[in-house]
Design an enzyme around this catalytic site. Sequence first.
Site, PDB file in Angstrom:
ATOM      1  N   ARG A 130       1.021  -1.115   0.093  1.00 19.91           N
ATOM      2  CA  ARG A 130       0.115   0.038   0.301  1.00 19.91           C
ATOM      3  C   ARG A 130       0.649   1.268   0.030  1.00 19.91           C
ATOM      4  O   ARG A 130       1.630   1.420   0.679  1.00 19.91           O
ATOM      5  CB  ARG A 130      -1.049   0.062   1.243  1.00 19.91           C
ATOM      6  CG  ARG A 130      -1.582   1.376   1.273  1.00 19.91           C
ATOM      7  CD  ARG A 130      -2.760   1.226   2.072  1.00 19.91           C
ATOM      8  NE  ARG A 130      -2.400   1.067   3.649  1.00 19.91           N
ATOM      9  CZ  ARG A 130      -3.034   0.944   4.597  1.00 19.91           C
ATOM     10  NH1 ARG A 130      -4.644   1.212   4.416  1.00 19.91           N
ATOM     11  NH2 ARG A 130      -2.891   0.692   5.840  1.00 19.91           N
ATOM     12  N   ARG A 163       2.484   4.112   5.245  1.00 20.26           N
ATOM     13  CA  ARG A 163       2.205   4.422   6.678  1.00 20.26           C
ATOM     14  C   ARG A 163       3.021   3.711   7.439  1.00 20.26           C
ATOM     15  O   ARG A 163       3.657   2.402   7.217  1.00 20.26           O
ATOM     16  CB  ARG A 163       0.867   3.981   6.785  1.00 20.26           C
ATOM     17  CG  ARG A 163      -0.182   5.083   6.596  1.00 20.26           C
ATOM     18  CD  ARG A 163      -1.642   4.479   6.653  1.00 20.26           C
ATOM     19  NE  ARG A 163      -1.865   3.825   7.950  1.00 20.26           N
ATOM     20  CZ  ARG A 163      -3.130   3.210   8.037  1.00 20.26           C
ATOM     21  NH1 ARG A 163      -4.257   3.489   7.394  1.00 20.26           N
ATOM     22  NH2 ARG A 163      -3.355   2.457   9.047  1.00 20.26           N
ATOM     23  N   ARG A 174      -1.739  -4.788  14.921  1.00 17.75           N
ATOM     24  CA  ARG A 174      -3.055  -4.241  14.475  1.00 17.75           C
ATOM     25  C   ARG A 174      -4.069  -5.494  14.264  1.00 17.75           C
ATOM     26  O   ARG A 174      -5.323  -5.388  14.404  1.00 17.75           O
ATOM     27  CB  ARG A 174      -3.143  -3.617  13.218  1.00 17.75           C
ATOM     28  CG  ARG A 174      -2.353  -2.128  13.604  1.00 17.75           C
ATOM     29  CD  ARG A 174      -1.987  -1.668  12.256  1.00 17.75           C
ATOM     30  NE  ARG A 174      -2.781  -1.114  11.143  1.00 17.75           N
ATOM     31  CZ  ARG A 174      -2.710  -1.030   9.864  1.00 17.75           C
ATOM     32  NH1 ARG A 174      -1.390  -0.920   9.718  1.00 17.75           N
ATOM     33  NH2 ARG A 174      -3.658  -0.808   9.059  1.00 17.75           N
TER      34      ARG A 174
HETATM   35  P1  AP5 Z   1      -7.419   0.151   2.316  1.00 18.87           P
HETATM   36  O1  AP5 Z   1      -8.708   0.680   1.421  1.00 18.87           O
HETATM   37  O2  AP5 Z   1      -6.382   1.305   2.460  1.00 18.87           O
HETATM   38  O3  AP5 Z   1      -7.711  -0.626   3.458  1.00 18.87           O
HETATM   39  P2  AP5 Z   1      -8.408  -0.182   4.905  1.00 18.87           P
HETATM   40  O4  AP5 Z   1      -9.400  -1.229   5.297  1.00 18.87           O
HETATM   41  O5  AP5 Z   1      -8.827   1.029   4.827  1.00 18.87           O
HETATM   42  O6  AP5 Z   1      -7.186  -0.311   5.698  1.00 18.87           O
HETATM   43  P3  AP5 Z   1      -6.422   0.597   7.066  1.00 18.87           P
HETATM   44  O7  AP5 Z   1      -5.114   0.097   7.117  1.00 18.87           O
HETATM   45  O8  AP5 Z   1      -6.487   1.984   6.615  1.00 18.87           O
HETATM   46  O9  AP5 Z   1      -7.272   0.287   8.102  1.00 18.87           O
HETATM   47  P4  AP5 Z   1      -7.260   0.296   9.426  1.00 18.87           P
HETATM   48  O10 AP5 Z   1      -8.513  -0.044  10.114  1.00 18.87           O
HETATM   49  O11 AP5 Z   1      -5.719  -0.513  10.207  1.00 18.87           O
HETATM   50  O12 AP5 Z   1      -6.481   1.840   9.532  1.00 18.87           O
HETATM   51  P5  AP5 Z   1      -6.980   3.357  10.203  1.00 18.87           P
HETATM   52  O13 AP5 Z   1      -6.557   4.201   9.326  1.00 18.87           O
HETATM   53  O14 AP5 Z   1      -8.683   3.168  10.171  1.00 18.87           O
HETATM   54  O15 AP5 Z   1      -6.849  -0.964   1.361  1.00 18.87           O
HETATM   55  C1  AP5 Z   1      -5.538  -1.539   1.862  1.00 18.87           C
HETATM   56  C2  AP5 Z   1      -4.546  -1.749   0.337  1.00 18.87           C
HETATM   57  O16 AP5 Z   1      -5.300  -2.818  -0.492  1.00 18.87           O
HETATM   58  C3  AP5 Z   1      -4.438  -0.508  -0.403  1.00 18.87           C
HETATM   59  O17 AP5 Z   1      -3.168  -0.594  -0.959  1.00 18.87           O
HETATM   60  C4  AP5 Z   1      -5.677  -0.726  -1.522  1.00 18.87           C
HETATM   61  O18 AP5 Z   1      -5.064  -0.208  -2.808  1.00 18.87           O
HETATM   62  C5  AP5 Z   1      -5.613  -2.302  -1.828  1.00 18.87           C
HETATM   63  N1  AP5 Z   1      -6.830  -2.741  -1.990  1.00 18.87           N
HETATM   64  C6  AP5 Z   1      -7.803  -2.384  -1.639  1.00 18.87           C
HETATM   65  N2  AP5 Z   1      -9.050  -3.055  -2.060  1.00 18.87           N
HETATM   66  C7  AP5 Z   1      -8.541  -3.924  -2.877  1.00 18.87           C
HETATM   67  C8  AP5 Z   1      -9.099  -5.053  -3.802  1.00 18.87           C
HETATM   68  N3  AP5 Z   1     -10.450  -5.465  -3.852  1.00 18.87           N
HETATM   69  N4  AP5 Z   1      -8.160  -6.016  -4.281  1.00 18.87           N
HETATM   70  C9  AP5 Z   1      -6.930  -5.564  -4.516  1.00 18.87           C
HETATM   71  N5  AP5 Z   1      -6.142  -4.651  -3.559  1.00 18.87           N
HETATM   72  C10 AP5 Z   1      -7.137  -3.870  -2.778  1.00 18.87           C
HETATM   73  O19 AP5 Z   1      -6.495   3.154  11.701  1.00 18.87           O
HETATM   74  C11 AP5 Z   1      -5.059   3.392  12.037  1.00 18.87           C
HETATM   75  C12 AP5 Z   1      -4.774   3.431  13.464  1.00 18.87           C
HETATM   76  O20 AP5 Z   1      -5.589   4.551  13.978  1.00 18.87           O
HETATM   77  C13 AP5 Z   1      -5.299   2.358  14.460  1.00 18.87           C
HETATM   78  O21 AP5 Z   1      -4.425   1.145  14.427  1.00 18.87           O
HETATM   79  C14 AP5 Z   1      -5.614   2.801  15.832  1.00 18.87           C
HETATM   80  O22 AP5 Z   1      -4.645   3.240  16.523  1.00 18.87           O
HETATM   81  C15 AP5 Z   1      -6.170   4.198  15.190  1.00 18.87           C
HETATM   82  N6  AP5 Z   1      -7.630   4.144  15.212  1.00 18.87           N
HETATM   83  C16 AP5 Z   1      -8.283   4.321  14.062  1.00 18.87           C
HETATM   84  N7  AP5 Z   1      -9.742   4.361  14.087  1.00 18.87           N
HETATM   85  C17 AP5 Z   1      -9.866   4.033  15.595  1.00 18.87           C
HETATM   86  C18 AP5 Z   1     -10.721   3.851  16.543  1.00 18.87           C
HETATM   87  N8  AP5 Z   1     -12.330   3.802  15.958  1.00 18.87           N
HETATM   88  N9  AP5 Z   1     -10.649   3.544  17.824  1.00 18.87           N
HETATM   89  C19 AP5 Z   1      -9.267   3.497  18.268  1.00 18.87           C
HETATM   90  N10 AP5 Z   1      -8.463   3.736  17.411  1.00 18.87           N
HETATM   91  C20 AP5 Z   1      -8.571   4.015  16.070  1.00 18.87           C
END
Ligand code: AP5
Length: 216
Positions: A130, A163, A174
Amino acid sequence: MGKLQLILLGAPGAGKGTQAGLLSQQLGLVHISSGDLLREAQSKGTELGNVAKSYMEKGLLVPDEIIIRLILEHITVPQCRGGFILDGFPRTLEQAKALDETGEGQNLVIDRVIYINISVQELLRRLSGRWLCQRCQTPYHMVASPPKVAGRCDRCGGELYQRPDDSVEAVQKRLEVYFAQTTPLIEYYQQGGKLMEVNGEQDISQVNEEIMALLG
Ligand code: AP5
């Protein structure tokens, strides 16, 4: 389709951000990503950003009270009255209950929860490939969805970056946190009759078509 208030649920790397970006354009919904809001606070160097950083870099969840306040502030603004899509929130039962409690009083009741189901093997492949736009946060994948010009965002021309929490150690943490703290939400929303499951292992466009068909 009338006004929609949606949640995208799924493991890190399941494609929540990718699908939320597409759905917000197709359905005219405000895309609210908890991770993007926290990363924005970090890049601005706010107090919230500094606190969040210490949890995020280890792959841990930011405390419930902080994230609940942040998200409720964002979904209660007038721009969200036409509908919104939550990406990355809720992630614990406490967060889901806080959202339900606020929702009842403020016309913020969730209509549907889209659960993107995907195997751990595929998650690891996706997170390691990613790259994201520094400016607008659009996600790319070096194999599945590369940018047209290497290192540059197709949408805004911004520079792409990886990231820090996509490192092998942070991803492992995670995933552990996801299975322990977030998967109980699948049953929670199933019992509430709101859960729609999609097969996240398909191409980006196929996942999108499946979601649009389920939303009717
Ligand atoms: P992408 O769309 O980026 O996936 P995603 O599900 O959004 O993954 P994230 O890593 O952003 O989720 P996350 O929940 O860990 O992170 P967040 O920022 O929320 O796709 C991933 C990759 O695959 C990309 O390269 C894309 O191009 C590719 N792709 C997508 N679909 C595809 C397909 N169909 N086929 C092939 N390739 C594909 O959270 C980060 C941190 O923030 C957490 O660890 C935590 O510390 C904090 N945080 C965030 N929200 C909270 C909360 N509610 N409570 C507490 N802490 C929180």
